[in-house]
Design an enzyme around this catalytic site. Structure first.
Site, PDB file in Angstrom:
ATOM      1  N   GLU A 215      18.110 -16.069   6.784  1.00  0.00           N
ATOM      2  CA  GLU A 215      19.274 -15.267   6.406  1.00  0.00           C
ATOM      3  C   GLU A 215      19.497 -14.103   7.369  1.00  0.00           C
ATOM      4  O   GLU A 215      20.630 -13.780   7.733  1.00  0.00           O
ATOM      5  CB  GLU A 215      19.113 -14.733   4.976  1.00  0.00           C
ATOM      6  CG  GLU A 215      19.041 -15.797   3.901  1.00  0.00           C
ATOM      7  CD  GLU A 215      20.385 -16.503   3.675  1.00  0.00           C
ATOM      8  OE1 GLU A 215      21.375 -16.153   4.336  1.00  0.00           O
ATOM      9  OE2 GLU A 215      20.416 -17.420   2.830  1.00  0.00           O
ATOM     10  N   ARG A 219      22.948 -14.026   9.734  1.00  0.00           N
ATOM     11  CA  ARG A 219      23.909 -12.993   9.346  1.00  0.00           C
ATOM     12  C   ARG A 219      23.830 -11.763  10.249  1.00  0.00           C
ATOM     13  O   ARG A 219      24.842 -11.321  10.791  1.00  0.00           O
ATOM     14  CB  ARG A 219      23.684 -12.577   7.889  1.00  0.00           C
ATOM     15  CG  ARG A 219      23.830 -13.711   6.896  1.00  0.00           C
ATOM     16  CD  ARG A 219      23.731 -13.205   5.469  1.00  0.00           C
ATOM     17  NE  ARG A 219      23.476 -14.280   4.518  1.00  0.00           N
ATOM     18  CZ  ARG A 219      24.104 -14.440   3.358  1.00  0.00           C
ATOM     19  NH1 ARG A 219      25.031 -13.584   2.996  1.00  0.00           N
ATOM     20  NH2 ARG A 219      23.791 -15.439   2.537  1.00  0.00           N
ATOM     21  N   ASP A 365      21.421 -29.040   4.906  1.00  0.00           N
ATOM     22  CA  ASP A 365      22.731 -29.068   5.559  1.00  0.00           C
ATOM     23  C   ASP A 365      22.739 -28.708   7.046  1.00  0.00           C
ATOM     24  O   ASP A 365      23.106 -29.514   7.908  1.00  0.00           O
ATOM     25  CB  ASP A 365      23.713 -28.178   4.792  1.00  0.00           C
ATOM     26  CG  ASP A 365      23.158 -26.787   4.479  1.00  0.00           C
ATOM     27  OD1 ASP A 365      22.015 -26.485   4.877  1.00  0.00           O
ATOM     28  OD2 ASP A 365      23.863 -25.992   3.826  1.00  0.00           O
ATOM     29  N   GLU A 533      32.696 -23.389   3.259  1.00  0.00           N
ATOM     30  CA  GLU A 533      32.495 -24.662   3.967  1.00  0.00           C
ATOM     31  C   GLU A 533      33.763 -25.509   4.066  1.00  0.00           C
ATOM     32  O   GLU A 533      34.035 -26.130   5.100  1.00  0.00           O
ATOM     33  CB  GLU A 533      31.376 -25.465   3.295  1.00  0.00           C
ATOM     34  CG  GLU A 533      29.990 -24.897   3.513  1.00  0.00           C
ATOM     35  CD  GLU A 533      29.691 -23.706   2.613  1.00  0.00           C
ATOM     36  OE1 GLU A 533      28.761 -22.936   2.936  1.00  0.00           O
ATOM     37  OE2 GLU A 533      30.387 -23.555   1.569  1.00  0.00           O
TER      38      GLU A 533
END
Length: 634
Positions: A215, A219, A365, A533
């Site tokens: 993360e 980010r 993913d 998405e």
């Protein structure tokens, strides 16, 4: 164009009102008699019929018999040319003028359809620029709520009007939003964000405790590096990114300095592990790292660090960042797979996969996303990374063979899961997260250029075309996951109706949807977190196919966000249940709503030369990083 069918023929738009069909006087009179019976109720009585007939006969006689010597039929049949011929012509024309049908006027377009038939490319462009401006206004509204109530915290709680730290306390919303503000030209927000970063962020990094490697990389590190590049770092020019350079208030050298400091601390996740698989958690203040409580790392998390660390190596001149991150993918190359597909957990202690669960949703993913994106980012550095493209192609073949199915009764194409491996039962479950895949497939097919150019240059293989078709089919499904609900917003997870599935009463609430019986939404899955998405894939597919329907779908999604998630005090809320109206609101605005969702919508409605896909690759948090690094590859 909108996915809705138009209530008229397109040829009516170009109808010429001056053109009418020729009809004989006799036909005009008889048609008038017939239509008069239909139109007027008095035609049903004998007096009404008599009066109507008397009026028509009298009018005809007066007009056509002004000359006693010549009837209209004699003049027209014999071709007589004398001084009174003009009166006969005038008589016939008068009847035609009286009895002809009124012209068909071009239909009035509904307000939401007017943009589809603009008369020039410039009008089309201005139409979408006006919608793009609405997205910018939404971004400013979201930022205003965060700035007023949560500045310096990771996220805004818009209902209780306060901030919360759930991502390590590094002000994640600020950094996630910065490159969005630069792209939009929101200069005041750029200045506010940079002021906080310059004065507060380095201190936070040096004093904060545990953060998640994944993360924080996508980010914070990704956001800093993207803003560094877009604000003029790395010798970038306006021509490279397609937007005016926003230099006021941005000190790109400070962004790079902070990125290097953060990168050095995050490296401990790699160097502390006994295998090439990094630990999941890092303690920033003492530069240490440790595994998650269960000892495992997510497959997607450890394989979704390479774009950021590669670019940090490039701009810092130190290869250590990219070198450590690329060891992960090199290790994945050696591991056993199921037709290119991999389980969602891996052990940093053994370096081996754990379990058999295969899916392209959470924890799986972005492994597939970064295979193709890292190859695109580095393709100018030589053929030694071609193994990434080969791994991607093999995985997409596995997806098509093992995971793609069609729903019943309407046949939506979706990607399911294999929770117990290839020998176990298939699950028709599809996370919203899987909606990254249409964009990734399209990007992998054309490598960022338009389909038209790829065809003209004969660059598309049969497999590319198959992947591109699958991308468009899946994008349709992802949009219908929105359209099938009462709010027009997608659930976090959907199930699809397949043979042998008898669950009922789990529809999305929009009874007018064609796919109401194809998509099932379980009660625990009905929340919406403002995820990006689907609009990400709509953006990529519009850039590549140039099909306007993807813009229309994106606009419908944006309008639903505006209608149901906007907080009056500033910011936007998540929703607990998208199938009911009014939906119950959840007190959280994710950082990715500003960093991804609104950014992709803004770019979807804008010019294709702004952050072009053949020059940039977006990390999984929508932070664009440059592709071409060498002078001869630009």
């Amino acid at each position: 164009m909108s996915s809705r069918s138009l209530p008229y023929s397109v040829q009516d738009v170009h109808y010429d009102n001056a053109k009418f069909r020729h009809r004989s006087p006799f036909k005009v009179i008889t048609q008038a008699l017939v239509t008069s019976r239909i139109r007027y109720s008095c035609g049903g009585c004998s007096i009404g019929k008599f009066l109507m007939l008397l009026m028509i006969v009298g009018l005809t006689y007066l007009v056509m018999h002004r000359s006693p010597d010549h009837s209209a039929s004699n003049v027209l049949s014999n071709g007589v040319e004398n001084g009174e011929h003009k009166y006969v012509k005038e008589g016939v024309s008068r009847i035609r003028r009286i009895w002809r049908k009124p012209p068909r006027l071009p239909p009035q377009l509904p307000p939401d359809e007017e943009g589809n038939f603009r008369s020039s490319p410039e009008e089309q462009r201005l139409y979408w620029v006006s919608r793009q401006q609405k997205v910018k206004e939404a971004f400013i509204h979201a930022w205003s709520g965060y700035r007023d109530y949560a500045m310096g915290y990771d996220e805004l709680m818009p209902l209780s009007r306060r901030g919360t730290d759930g991502l390590g306390g590094l002000g994640a919303t600020i950094i996630d939003s910065l490159d969005t503000a630069i792209i939009m030209g929101a200069d005041e927000i750029v200045i506010e964000a940079m002021s906080w970063i310059e004065n507060k962020l380095m201190e936070r990094i040096e004093k904060k405790g545990q953060v998640n490697l994944f993360e924080t990389t996508i980010r914070v590190l990704g956001g800093l590096l993207s803003a560094y590049h877009l604000s003029g770092g790395d010798n970038v020019t306006t021509g490279d990114i397609g937007i005016p350079m926003t230099l006021k208030g941005v000190k790109s050298d400070i962004l790079l300095e902070i990125a290097k400091n953060l990168g050095d601390r995050l490296l401990s996740a790699f160097t502390s592990s006994p295998t090439p698989i990094p630990f999941s958690d890092v303690v920033l203040h003492d530069r240490s790292a440790h595994p998650a409580p269960d000892g495992l790392s997510s497959t997607s998390e450890v394989s979704t660090l390479q774009l950021e660390f590669n670019y940090l190596s490039k701009v810092s001149g130190d290869p250590k960042y990219g070198s450590e991150a690329m060891k992960v993918l090199e290790h994945f190359r050696t591991l056993p797979k199921v037709e290119g597909l991999v389980p969602i957990y891996i052990s940093p202690h053994s370096g081996q996969f754990n379990g058999e669960n295969i899916r392209l949703g959470s924890r799986g993913d972005s492994y597939y996303e970064y295979l193709i994106k890292v190859w695109i980012q580095q393709k100018n550095s030589g053929s030694h990374l071609n193994y990434l493209y080969e791994m991607y192609e093999e995985a997409m073949r596995g997806v098509r063979h093992l995971l793609v199915r069609r729903s019943i009764p309407k046949g939506l194409v979706f990607v399911g899961e294999l929770p117990y491996g290839s020998n176990g039962a298939f699950s028709p479950k599809m996370d919203h997260l899987v909606c990254f895949l249409p964009g990734t497939l399209a990007l992998g097919a054309t490598k960022g250029i338009t389909r038209k150019k790829a065809v003209e240059r004969n660059l598309l293989t049969p497999e590319d075309l198959e992947n591109l078709k699958l991308a468009e089919d899946l994008a349709k499904t992802c949009f219908e996951m929105y359209a099938v609900t009462s709010t027009g917003l997608a659930p976090e997870i959907a199930y699809f109706h397949v043979e042998g599935d008898s669950e009922g009463g789990l529809d999305g609430g929009n009874k007018s949807s064609e796919y109401i019986d194809d998509i099932l939404i379980k009660h625990n899955d009905r929340h919406n977190l403002l995820r990006p998405e689907t609009v990400e894939s709509l953006f990529v597919l519009h850039r590549i196919t140039e099909d306007p329907k993807y813009r229309e779908w994106g606009w419908q999604i944006f309008e639903a966000f505006e209608k149901y998630t906007k907080a009056d005090s500033g910011g936007y809320t998540s929703l607990d249940d998208v199938t009911v109206i009014p939906p119950r609101k959840r007190d959280k605005m994710e950082t990715f709503f500003l960093g991804e969702t609104l950014k992709y919508l803004y770019l979807l409605f804008g010019d294709e030369h702004v952050v072009p896909l053949d020059k940039f690759v977006f990390n999984t948090e929508a932070h664009p990083l440059p592709i071409s690094w060498s002078k001869d590859s630009a």
